[in-house]
Motif scaffolding. Structure first.
Motif, PDB file in Angstrom:
ATOM      1  N   ILE A 287      -4.848  -0.664  -5.869  1.00 29.82           N
ATOM      2  CA  ILE A 287      -5.656   0.461  -5.391  1.00 29.82           C
ATOM      3  C   ILE A 287      -4.754   1.607  -4.953  1.00 29.82           C
ATOM      4  O   ILE A 287      -5.162   2.772  -4.946  1.00 29.82           O
ATOM      5  N   ASP A 288      -3.496   1.284  -4.628  1.00 28.82           N
ATOM      6  CA  ASP A 288      -2.550   2.300  -4.173  1.00 28.82           C
ATOM      7  C   ASP A 288      -1.694   2.872  -5.297  1.00 28.82           C
ATOM      8  O   ASP A 288      -0.766   3.638  -5.023  1.00 28.82           O
ATOM      9  N   ASP A 289      -1.984   2.524  -6.543  1.00 29.69           N
ATOM     10  CA  ASP A 289      -1.218   3.073  -7.668  1.00 29.69           C
ATOM     11  C   ASP A 289      -2.156   3.214  -8.861  1.00 29.69           C
ATOM     12  O   ASP A 289      -2.342   2.272  -9.637  1.00 29.69           O
ATOM     13  N   VAL A 290      -2.739   4.403  -9.015  1.00 28.76           N
ATOM     14  CA  VAL A 290      -3.785   4.582 -10.024  1.00 28.76           C
ATOM     15  C   VAL A 290      -3.250   4.435 -11.448  1.00 28.76           C
ATOM     16  O   VAL A 290      -3.987   4.028 -12.350  1.00 28.76           O
ATOM     17  N   THR A 291      -1.970   4.736 -11.669  1.00 24.78           N
ATOM     18  CA  THR A 291      -1.409   4.591 -13.014  1.00 24.78           C
ATOM     19  C   THR A 291      -1.248   3.119 -13.378  1.00 24.78           C
ATOM     20  O   THR A 291      -1.640   2.684 -14.470  1.00 24.78           O
ATOM     21  N   LYS A 292      -0.682   2.330 -12.473  1.00 24.44           N
ATOM     22  CA  LYS A 292      -0.534   0.898 -12.735  1.00 24.44           C
ATOM     23  C   LYS A 292      -1.896   0.219 -12.838  1.00 24.44           C
ATOM     24  O   LYS A 292      -2.079  -0.704 -13.642  1.00 24.44           O
ATOM     25  N   LEU A 293      -2.851   0.681 -12.037  1.00 23.14           N
ATOM     26  CA  LEU A 293      -4.201   0.124 -12.109  1.00 23.14           C
ATOM     27  C   LEU A 293      -4.819   0.397 -13.471  1.00 23.14           C
ATOM     28  O   LEU A 293      -5.425  -0.491 -14.090  1.00 23.14           O
TER      29      LEU A 293
ATOM     30  N   PRO B 199       1.371   7.459  -3.822  1.00 27.52           N
ATOM     31  CA  PRO B 199       1.331   6.076  -3.342  1.00 27.52           C
ATOM     32  C   PRO B 199       1.845   5.096  -4.389  1.00 27.52           C
ATOM     33  O   PRO B 199       2.035   5.437  -5.554  1.00 27.52           O
ATOM     34  N   GLY B 200       2.043   3.867  -3.952  1.00 22.70           N
ATOM     35  CA  GLY B 200       2.545   2.811  -4.829  1.00 22.70           C
ATOM     36  C   GLY B 200       3.873   2.282  -4.331  1.00 22.70           C
ATOM     37  O   GLY B 200       4.539   2.894  -3.489  1.00 22.70           O
ATOM     38  N   ASN B 201       4.245   1.114  -4.834  1.00 22.88           N
ATOM     39  CA  ASN B 201       5.508   0.471  -4.438  1.00 22.88           C
ATOM     40  C   ASN B 201       5.610   0.317  -2.925  1.00 22.88           C
ATOM     41  O   ASN B 201       6.651   0.582  -2.319  1.00 22.88           O
ATOM     42  N   GLY B 202       4.510  -0.105  -2.318  1.00 25.67           N
ATOM     43  CA  GLY B 202       4.497  -0.353  -0.881  1.00 25.67           C
ATOM     44  C   GLY B 202       3.986   0.806  -0.052  1.00 25.67           C
ATOM     45  O   GLY B 202       3.698   0.634   1.137  1.00 25.67           O
ATOM     46  N   THR B 203       3.873   1.988  -0.642  1.00 28.38           N
ATOM     47  CA  THR B 203       3.332   3.154   0.061  1.00 28.38           C
ATOM     48  C   THR B 203       1.833   3.224  -0.182  1.00 28.38           C
ATOM     49  O   THR B 203       1.389   3.243  -1.333  1.00 28.38           O
ATOM     50  N   LYS B 204       1.054   3.264   0.890  1.00 29.03           N
ATOM     51  CA  LYS B 204      -0.399   3.262   0.761  1.00 29.03           C
ATOM     52  C   LYS B 204      -0.930   4.667   0.499  1.00 29.03           C
ATOM     53  O   LYS B 204      -0.344   5.663   0.905  1.00 29.03           O
ATOM     54  N   ARG B 205      -2.066   4.721  -0.179  1.00 28.13           N
ATOM     55  CA  ARG B 205      -2.710   5.977  -0.510  1.00 28.13           C
ATOM     56  C   ARG B 205      -3.349   6.595   0.728  1.00 28.13           C
ATOM     57  O   ARG B 205      -3.610   5.905   1.723  1.00 28.13           O
ATOM     58  N   LYS B 206      -3.573   7.905   0.672  1.00 31.41           N
ATOM     59  CA  LYS B 206      -4.378   8.542   1.712  1.00 31.41           C
ATOM     60  C   LYS B 206      -5.771   7.904   1.719  1.00 31.41           C
ATOM     61  O   LYS B 206      -6.264   7.550   0.653  1.00 31.41           O
ATOM     62  N   PRO B 207      -6.415   7.711   2.854  1.00 29.90           N
ATOM     63  CA  PRO B 207      -6.118   8.290   4.166  1.00 29.90           C
ATOM     64  C   PRO B 207      -5.130   7.520   5.035  1.00 29.90           C
ATOM     65  O   PRO B 207      -4.987   7.862   6.218  1.00 29.90           O
TER      66      PRO B 207
END
Length: 238
Positions: free
Chosen positions: A73-79, A160-168
Motif C-alpha cells: 500500500i506504501d508503494d503504488v508502482t510495486k503494487l 513512499p516505499g522501502n520502509g517509508t510510509k505514505r501520507k498521511p
C-alpha cells in the motif's frame, strides 16, 4: 486566500504533486483507458465481455495483491507490478512469462502516466518560489519526475516505499524537515487532499495550505492554516 490558523515563521515549502501542480485526474483517466486497450490487445480474454468486466478483473487482482502483501500500500508502482503478475499468471502463464509480461505492461503504464508537461503557470511559480525558499516535494504518486523536469526546482522528492510510509503518515514530512535542518513547524506543506496532505502534515507538526481547486482529493477533516484556489497566491509569501 482564507486563513484558518495563525501562521508562524516559514523556512521551507513542500508540495504535493498530483492535483496540486497539475490536474492529475484526466491524466489517470486517459492512462487507464490506454491500459484497457493494451490488455485487450495482449490479453483479450480479460475484456471480451466488455471493459467493465476487464476493469473488474484487474481490480480483483489488485485487491489480492494487497491481501498477500499489505505493505505494498506504501508503494503504488510495486503494487501495480505485483497486481499485473498475479493477474497474468491466473490466465495460465508461467511465472517467468507472467513476470516478463507484467514488466512490459508496467512500462506501457509508465509511458502514458507521465505523458504530459508541467503547466507553465506551475513551472513559473516554482521558479519564483525557489528564489526565496528551499523546495521539496512529498508525493504518494509515481509520476516520472525527470520527464517533467521537477528536479530543477526541488532539492528532494520524497516518495513512499522501502520502509517509508505514505501520507498521511508523518515519515516523509519528518524526513524532509531533517534534510532541510528545520523544525517541523517551519515547513509549509501545500496539497489538495484533506487526508494525505492536510491531516498528514498537521499530524507531523507542519503548517498547511489546502489547494481547493480540482475537487478530487479527500475532504477536510481538520482545518488547514490557509485555503487557496490558485497556487500563484503563494507568491504573497515571497
Amino acid at each position: 486566500m482564507k486563513f484558518y490558523r495563525r501562521l508562524t515563521p516559514i523556512k521551507a515549502l513542500s508540495f504535493d504533486l498530483d492535483d496540486t501542480l497539475y490536474s492529475n485526474h484526466p491524466i489517470m483517466r486517459e492512462t487507464e483507458q490506454q491500459m484497457l486497450s493494451y490488455f485487450n490487445e495482449h490479453f483479450p480474454q480479460t475484456t471480451k465481455h466488455g471493459n467493465n468486466v476487464g476493469k473488474a478483473f484487474w481490480r480483483k487482482h489488485r485487491a489480492q495483491a494487497l491481501m498477500l502483501q499489505p505493505e505494498l500500500i506504501d508503494d503504488v508502482t510495486k503494487l501495480r507490478l505485483y497486481s499485473y503478475q498475479l493477474a497474468i499468471k491466473s490466465l495460465g502463464y508461467s511465472t517467468a512469462q507472467s513476470d516478463s509480461k507484467a514488466q512490459a505492461a508496467l512500462a506501457h503504464f509508465t509511458l502514458h502516466r507521465s505523458n504530459f508537461s508541467l503547466p507553465k503557470k506551475s513551472y513559473d511559480l516554482l521558479q519564483q518560489l525557489a528564489q526565496h525558499f528551499p523546495l521539496v516535494a512529498i508525493t504518494n504518486g509515481n509520476v516520472d519526475f525527470d520527464k517533467l523536469g521537477l528536479r530543477t526546482f526541488f532539492q528532494r522528492i520524497y516518495t513512499p516505499g522501502n520502509g517509508t510510509k505514505r501520507k498521511p503518515h508523518d515519515d516523509m514530512f519528518t524526513q524532509a524537515c531533517q534534510h532541510l535542518a528545520i523544525k517541523n513547524q517551519q515547513l509549509l506543506h501545500i496539497g489538495d487532499c484533506g487526508s494525505a496532505d492536510i491531516l498528514g502534515a498537521l499530524q507531523a507538526g507542519c503548517q498547511t495550505v489546502w489547494l481547493n481547486k480540482y475537487n478530487v482529493g479527500k475532504p477536510l477533516s481538520v482545518l488547514p492554516h490557509i485555503e487557496l484556489s490558485r497556487l500563484d497566491h503563494l507568491l504573497a509569501f515571497c
